[in-house]
Design an enzyme around this catalytic site. Structure first.
Site, PDB file in Angstrom:
ATOM      1  N   ARG A   1      -6.597  -7.516   2.469  1.00  0.00           N
ATOM      2  CA  ARG A   1      -6.664  -5.983   3.280  1.00  0.00           C
ATOM      3  C   ARG A   1      -7.411  -5.355   2.520  1.00  0.00           C
ATOM      4  NH1 ARG A   1      -1.608  -2.623   5.279  1.00  0.00           N
ATOM      5  NH2 ARG A   1      -0.938  -4.264   6.396  1.00  0.00           N
TER       6      ARG A   1
ATOM      7  N   ARG B   1      -3.200  -7.015   9.758  1.00  0.00           N
ATOM      8  CA  ARG B   1      -1.759  -7.636   9.684  1.00  0.00           C
ATOM      9  C   ARG B   1      -1.855  -8.908  10.169  1.00  0.00           C
ATOM     10  NH1 ARG B   1       3.281  -4.557  10.109  1.00  0.00           N
ATOM     11  NH2 ARG B   1       1.894  -2.831  10.699  1.00  0.00           N
TER      12      ARG B   1
ATOM     13  N   ARG C   1       3.341 -14.661   5.876  1.00  0.00           N
ATOM     14  CA  ARG C   1       4.164 -13.719   6.672  1.00  0.00           C
ATOM     15  C   ARG C   1       4.153 -13.864   7.936  1.00  0.00           C
ATOM     16  NH1 ARG C   1       3.473  -7.990   2.881  1.00  0.00           N
ATOM     17  NH2 ARG C   1       3.927  -9.018   0.748  1.00  0.00           N
TER      18      ARG C   1
ATOM     19  N   SER D   1       1.095  -1.587  -3.481  1.00  0.00           N
ATOM     20  CA  SER D   1       2.692  -1.289  -3.513  1.00  0.00           C
ATOM     21  C   SER D   1       3.420  -1.474  -4.784  1.00  0.00           C
ATOM     22  CB  SER D   1       3.513  -1.805  -2.442  1.00  0.00           C
ATOM     23  OG  SER D   1       4.850  -1.529  -2.230  1.00  0.00           O
TER      24      SER D   1
ATOM     25  N   GLU E   1      -1.821   1.530   3.681  1.00  0.00           N
ATOM     26  CA  GLU E   1      -1.400   0.641   2.597  1.00  0.00           C
ATOM     27  C   GLU E   1      -2.246  -0.310   2.287  1.00  0.00           C
ATOM     28  OE1 GLU E   1       2.144  -2.249   0.969  1.00  0.00           O
ATOM     29  OE2 GLU E   1       2.391  -1.011   2.721  1.00  0.00           O
TER      30      GLU E   1
END
Length: 421
Positions: free
Chosen positions: A385, A273, A258, A348, A345
């Site tokens: 993460r 991130r 990403r 998801s 988070e």
């Protein structure tokens, strides 16, 4: 891609959905107008073509004195048919482009609002009260010889890292535990490609509002995936699935990429991130009538993984304005991060209804044998993460970290000890 027939029957449903997302409601009227104009143009084209065929048939049987007039009429009709066909095609292309920009219909019951307007559905566990000042995951990871962001930046740039020693073992153990759980629940394990064609990336809805997040290789016209949802969604593209075999459940292990566009200055410390990470992702093809229940099952499997890792977390129902293009409903599980004193988070899960299936032409046959579009769903079962939450929540005063019991067979130790480096 939304269903135009359903839009004609109940346009207010899309209006409500757009309002919940905070999007422009006027797109409904534009869609209805363009759809009407396209259907009118198609009807005119088909009427003219039928008349052209009838005139053509009449020429061979016409009397000589009538034939010249019929030939002239056929020639005029031919020009009109071409013009009508071109107009119908033009309007069809414009309609397709507009439909492609419209996000999925939000499921009834989802909260309205933006990123901060989620609803907390459940809270599990109590954040730990430390009798010492807790370290953050990067400080812990460096003491354990587990995370090296300095050399990651030297080799690849900002937001890259090395997982070394017990860090690598922790990630492999975490992802293997997730794979094992999924397979035990009937998922087919996969290691999908991480480069996909434009039609696959676009079909899953990642080339619209989220295009800036995606890495593109122009020389090959291929995209690096940000989740194995993308190749797994394309797995059954242009296929008709057996209805009695639904749901098809797959679990994909892949490296994800990403660009983190627009996140300048956010979470620059550590591995929260980053540009590259590993993830185990659940992906399901389901009967549309069973999609809501399947969504809740995916959430339950995510919670099972978090429970195994003995982490305090909460479950949130994401507001419409924070949903991705393809999602009709999304639930996140957020773990408590002691160093930040807030939830972040970790998982998801999204119900994409038939939105992706329409774009990728994934169908099943109903009881009458008629092809219908399937529903697709996805959910994270483990990712890099998670190491952040594991290290911070299970740390000890001396910088060591207790390995959750469920992970110990995979990591090969009960405690991660500082290396003294």
């Amino acid at each position: 891609m939304i269903d135009l027939r359903a839009l004609r029957e109940d346009p207010d449903r899309l209006r409500v959905s757009q309002r919940v997302r905070g999007e422009d409601e006027s797109v409904v009227d534009r869609l209805l107008d363009m759809d009407s104009r396209r259907r009118t143009a198609l009807a005119r084209f088909e009427s003219l073509r039928a008349e052209q065929k009838n005139v053509g048939k009449s020429v061979s049987s016409a009397a000589p004195e009538e034939r010249e007039e019929l030939l002239a009429k056929a020639k005029a009709l031919s020009a009109e048919v071409k013009e009508a066909e071109a107009e119908a095609e033009r309007l069809g292309e414009e309609l397709d482009q507009l439909v492609a920009e419209v996000p999925n219909l939000v499921e009834e019951g989802a909260p309205e609002g933006g990123v901060d307007d989620f609803t907390v559905m459940d809270e599990i566990g109590t954040p730990r009260a430390f009798d010492f000042t807790p370290r953050d995951h990067l400080e812990l990871g460096e003491k354990l010889g587990a995370i090296d962001t300095e050399r990651g930046a030297k080799v690849s740039g900002a937001r890259f890292y090395f997982l070394t020693g017990v860090g690598a073992m922790l990630e492999l153990g975490l992802l293997n535990l997730a794979m094992q759980q999924a397979v035990a629940n009937g998922f087919t394990p996969t290691v999908p490609p991480v480069l996909v064609k434009p039609e696959t990336m676009e079909g899953t809805g990642f080339l619209g509002a989220h295009a800036a997040e995606v890495y593109h290789l122009p020389a090959d016209d291929l995209y690096l995936v940000g989740t194995s949802e993308v190749p797994l969604a394309g797995y059954h593209a242009d296929e008709i699935l057996a209805a009695d075999a639904l749901p098809h459940r797959y679990i994909g292990w892949s490296t994800c990429f990403r660009r983190e566009a627009g996140s300048y200055g956010k979470d620059t410390r550590g591995i929260i991130r980053v540009h590259q990470f590993n993830k185990v992702e659940m992906f399901v093809y389901a009967h549309p009538d069973q999609a809501h229940e399947e969504h809740l099952r995916l959430l339950a499997w995510e919670r099972e993984m978090l429970d195994k890792l003995e982490l305090p977390y909460r479950v949130v129902d994401i507001a419409g304005g924070d949903l991705g293009t393809s999602a009709a409903r999304k639930y996140d599980c957020e773990a408590w991060i002691p160093s930040q004193q807030r939830y972040r988070e970790l998982t998801s899960t999204s119900n994409c209804t038939d939105f992706q299936a329409r774009r990728l032409n994934i169908r099943y046959r109903d009881e009458a044998g008629k092809p219908r579009f399937a529903a697709t769903l996805n959910g994270t079962l483990a990712t890099t993460r998670w190491i952040v939450a594991i290290l911070e929540n299970h740390q000890q005063a001396d910088g060591s970290v207790i390995v959750p019991e469920a992970l110990r067979p995979f990591v090969g130790r009960e405690v991660l000890e500082p290396t003294g480096m």
